[in-house]
Motif scaffolding. Sequence first.
Motif, PDB file in Angstrom:
ATOM      1  N   VAL A 181       0.850  -1.190   0.000  1.00  0.00           N
ATOM      2  CA  VAL A 181       0.000   0.000   0.000  1.00  0.00           C
ATOM      3  C   VAL A 181       0.885   1.239   0.000  1.00  0.00           C
ATOM      4  N   GLU A 182       0.463   2.246  -0.751  1.00  0.00           N
ATOM      5  CA  GLU A 182       1.212   3.495  -0.801  1.00  0.00           C
ATOM      6  C   GLU A 182       0.390   4.611  -0.168  1.00  0.00           C
ATOM      7  N   ALA A 183       0.991   5.298   0.787  1.00  0.00           N
ATOM      8  CA  ALA A 183       0.354   6.450   1.428  1.00  0.00           C
ATOM      9  C   ALA A 183       1.121   7.695   1.018  1.00  0.00           C
ATOM     10  N   ALA A 184       0.455   8.578   0.284  1.00  0.00           N
ATOM     11  CA  ALA A 184       1.105   9.809  -0.184  1.00  0.00           C
ATOM     12  C   ALA A 184       0.192  10.986   0.123  1.00  0.00           C
ATOM     13  N   GLY A 185       0.592  11.832   1.046  1.00  0.00           N
ATOM     14  CA  GLY A 185      -0.225  12.980   1.391  1.00  0.00           C
ATOM     15  C   GLY A 185      -1.353  12.622   2.333  1.00  0.00           C
ATOM     16  N   PRO A 186      -2.345  13.507   2.471  1.00  0.00           N
ATOM     17  CA  PRO A 186      -3.404  13.315   3.457  1.00  0.00           C
ATOM     18  C   PRO A 186      -4.546  12.401   3.011  1.00  0.00           C
ATOM     19  N   GLY A 187      -4.564  11.985   1.762  1.00  0.00           N
ATOM     20  CA  GLY A 187      -5.668  11.172   1.254  1.00  0.00           C
ATOM     21  C   GLY A 187      -5.613   9.740   1.736  1.00  0.00           C
ATOM     22  N   VAL A 188      -6.612   8.963   1.288  1.00  0.00           N
ATOM     23  CA  VAL A 188      -6.675   7.539   1.641  1.00  0.00           C
ATOM     24  C   VAL A 188      -5.540   6.795   0.950  1.00  0.00           C
ATOM     25  N   PRO A 189      -4.777   5.962   1.677  1.00  0.00           N
ATOM     26  CA  PRO A 189      -3.700   5.182   1.051  1.00  0.00           C
ATOM     27  C   PRO A 189      -4.222   4.339  -0.106  1.00  0.00           C
ATOM     28  N   ARG A 190      -3.336   4.032  -1.041  1.00  0.00           N
ATOM     29  CA  ARG A 190      -3.724   3.347  -2.283  1.00  0.00           C
ATOM     30  C   ARG A 190      -3.122   1.947  -2.334  1.00  0.00           C
ATOM     31  N   LEU A 191      -3.960   0.963  -2.634  1.00  0.00           N
ATOM     32  CA  LEU A 191      -3.492  -0.413  -2.778  1.00  0.00           C
ATOM     33  C   LEU A 191      -2.791  -0.567  -4.120  1.00  0.00           C
ATOM     34  N   LEU A 192      -1.545  -0.999  -4.082  1.00  0.00           N
ATOM     35  CA  LEU A 192      -0.778  -1.200  -5.311  1.00  0.00           C
ATOM     36  C   LEU A 192      -0.919  -2.627  -5.837  1.00  0.00           C
ATOM     37  N   ALA A 193      -0.870  -3.598  -4.930  1.00  0.00           N
ATOM     38  CA  ALA A 193      -1.008  -5.004  -5.336  1.00  0.00           C
ATOM     39  C   ALA A 193      -1.187  -5.856  -4.091  1.00  0.00           C
ATOM     40  N   HIS A 194      -1.829  -6.996  -4.265  1.00  0.00           N
ATOM     41  CA  HIS A 194      -1.915  -7.947  -3.148  1.00  0.00           C
ATOM     42  C   HIS A 194      -1.959  -9.367  -3.688  1.00  0.00           C
ATOM     43  N   GLY A 195      -1.457 -10.279  -2.876  1.00  0.00           N
ATOM     44  CA  GLY A 195      -1.471 -11.696  -3.218  1.00  0.00           C
ATOM     45  C   GLY A 195      -2.084 -12.473  -2.074  1.00  0.00           C
ATOM     46  N   LEU A 196      -2.837 -13.516  -2.395  1.00  0.00           N
ATOM     47  CA  LEU A 196      -3.546 -14.272  -1.363  1.00  0.00           C
ATOM     48  C   LEU A 196      -3.539 -15.752  -1.694  1.00  0.00           C
ATOM     49  N   HIS A 197      -3.253 -16.563  -0.682  1.00  0.00           N
ATOM     50  CA  HIS A 197      -3.377 -18.020  -0.836  1.00  0.00           C
ATOM     51  C   HIS A 197      -4.321 -18.545   0.233  1.00  0.00           C
ATOM     52  N   SER A 198      -5.372 -19.232  -0.205  1.00  0.00           N
ATOM     53  CA  SER A 198      -6.333 -19.822   0.721  1.00  0.00           C
ATOM     54  C   SER A 198      -6.002 -21.292   0.966  1.00  0.00           C
ATOM     55  N   GLN A 199      -6.143 -21.713   2.224  1.00  0.00           N
ATOM     56  CA  GLN A 199      -5.859 -23.096   2.593  1.00  0.00           C
ATOM     57  C   GLN A 199      -7.121 -23.961   2.619  1.00  0.00           C
ATOM     58  N   ILE A 200      -8.220 -23.464   2.075  1.00  0.00           N
ATOM     59  CA  ILE A 200      -9.496 -24.172   2.171  1.00  0.00           C
ATOM     60  C   ILE A 200      -9.378 -25.619   1.712  1.00  0.00           C
ATOM     61  N   GLN A 201      -8.765 -25.840   0.557  1.00  0.00           N
ATOM     62  CA  GLN A 201      -8.681 -27.195   0.006  1.00  0.00           C
ATOM     63  C   GLN A 201      -7.935 -28.129   0.948  1.00  0.00           C
ATOM     64  N   MET A 202      -6.881 -27.613   1.589  1.00  0.00           N
ATOM     65  CA  MET A 202      -6.085 -28.434   2.500  1.00  0.00           C
ATOM     66  C   MET A 202      -6.877 -28.849   3.735  1.00  0.00           C
ATOM     67  N   MET A 229      -3.295  -1.522   4.830  1.00  0.00           N
ATOM     68  CA  MET A 229      -4.117  -0.316   4.891  1.00  0.00           C
ATOM     69  C   MET A 229      -4.256   0.191   6.320  1.00  0.00           C
ATOM     70  N   ALA A 230      -4.558  -0.715   7.257  1.00  0.00           N
ATOM     71  CA  ALA A 230      -4.709  -0.310   8.654  1.00  0.00           C
ATOM     72  C   ALA A 230      -3.415   0.290   9.192  1.00  0.00           C
ATOM     73  N   ALA A 231      -2.287  -0.314   8.850  1.00  0.00           N
ATOM     74  CA  ALA A 231      -0.992   0.208   9.296  1.00  0.00           C
ATOM     75  C   ALA A 231      -0.738   1.591   8.713  1.00  0.00           C
ATOM     76  N   ALA A 232      -0.993   1.755   7.414  1.00  0.00           N
ATOM     77  CA  ALA A 232      -0.751   3.043   6.755  1.00  0.00           C
ATOM     78  C   ALA A 232      -1.633   4.137   7.345  1.00  0.00           C
ATOM     79  N   MET A 233      -2.903   3.806   7.606  1.00  0.00           N
ATOM     80  CA  MET A 233      -3.819   4.803   8.156  1.00  0.00           C
ATOM     81  C   MET A 233      -3.441   5.173   9.583  1.00  0.00           C
ATOM     82  N   ARG A 234      -2.988   4.187  10.356  1.00  0.00           N
ATOM     83  CA  ARG A 234      -2.549   4.481  11.727  1.00  0.00           C
ATOM     84  C   ARG A 234      -1.312   5.377  11.720  1.00  0.00           C
ATOM     85  N   LEU A 235      -0.387   5.083  10.852  1.00  0.00           N
ATOM     86  CA  LEU A 235       0.840   5.881  10.768  1.00  0.00           C
ATOM     87  C   LEU A 235       0.529   7.294  10.283  1.00  0.00           C
ATOM     88  N   GLN A 236      -0.338   7.409   9.282  1.00  0.00           N
ATOM     89  CA  GLN A 236      -0.734   8.717   8.774  1.00  0.00           C
ATOM     90  C   GLN A 236      -1.378   9.572   9.860  1.00  0.00           C
TER      91      GLN A 236
END
Length: 342
Positions: free
Chosen positions: A18-39, A312-319
């Motif tokens: 996530v990128e936080a630039a200035g006073p606005g809402v931080p922006r998600l650049l990319a995310h990756g997710l692996h679900s263990q449901i099948q396992m 996002m939560a970390a970026a907003m807390r830091l901001q």
Amino acid sequence: MLVLGIESSCDETGVALVEAAGPGVPRLLAHGLHSQIQMHQAYGGVVPELASRDHIRRVLPLTEQVLAETGRSLAEVDVVAYTRGPGLAGALLVGAGVACALGAATARPVLGVHHLEGHLLSPFLSADPPQFPFVALLVSGGHTQLMRVDGVGRYELLGETIDDAAGEAFDKSAKLLGLGYPGGPALSRLAQQGDAAAFKLPRPLLHSGDLDFSFAGLKTAVLTQAKKLGGELEARKADLAASTEAAIAEVLVKKSLAALKATGLKRMVVAGGVGANRLLREQLNAACARLGVRVHYPELHLCTDNGAMIAMAAAMRLQDGQAVATRTYAFDVKPRWDLATV
């Protein structure tokens, strides 16, 4: 400011940037997710030791994937955030250990994040982010809570479950109906084929006069009804699933409306896995529209656990100056952690 977020509290491994630039809402650049449901399907639920081992296998490849997608390097990351709790202790330790190791290797500060705060702020990742203040319905796994949210880190608990949470009611009822794992989504899919008025199931604490929840009695009622049906259960399974879903949704909607009335607020956020439920969204949207209340949700693919909400939560807390990332790389985790104490 670039924030790398790592989520490993249960059965999903998530990494995001996530990128936080200035006073606005931080922006998600990319995310990756692996679900263990099948396992975990073979065991009918999450096996903590297996979950922890799988997090170990997945977290670094996902980190490399996210960095590659954004064209950024680890050296460009300003803060490494991770889920500190609540969750499965072993699973949390994997994410915390990797995050602190990455921080130490790059001399970057680290920040532990509350898992539920991640869910609470996840609608800020959407194309229609909310504005403070708002009432939040948190329906994630073993948690069902109503909160007044006046800003980042400014949370007032209005009501919570006194026994089973909504997610547990979905999963346990699904198990009673023989629907497999994960039970909640399976029950909701089956419910679309049934009659929600077929069985009169209880709505616990619906008229209690407070904002607390209770779903243990509903689970017991589903069990009792299933036993009564006996050999007819298979033919009536969709009806029982629909009646169960309707009972859960009605309680969540009525309590949410009561919270809005008690606070006088005209904005609501719904977050957590159950927030993806179709019936809940339809009924809450309709009720809130009549009251002139705006309802905000995270994107459907971000309702379950993910690294984006942690970053996002970390970026907003830091901001907002609500947290300070540190270069102290000794870490601990909090499998039980009250959001009101954050």
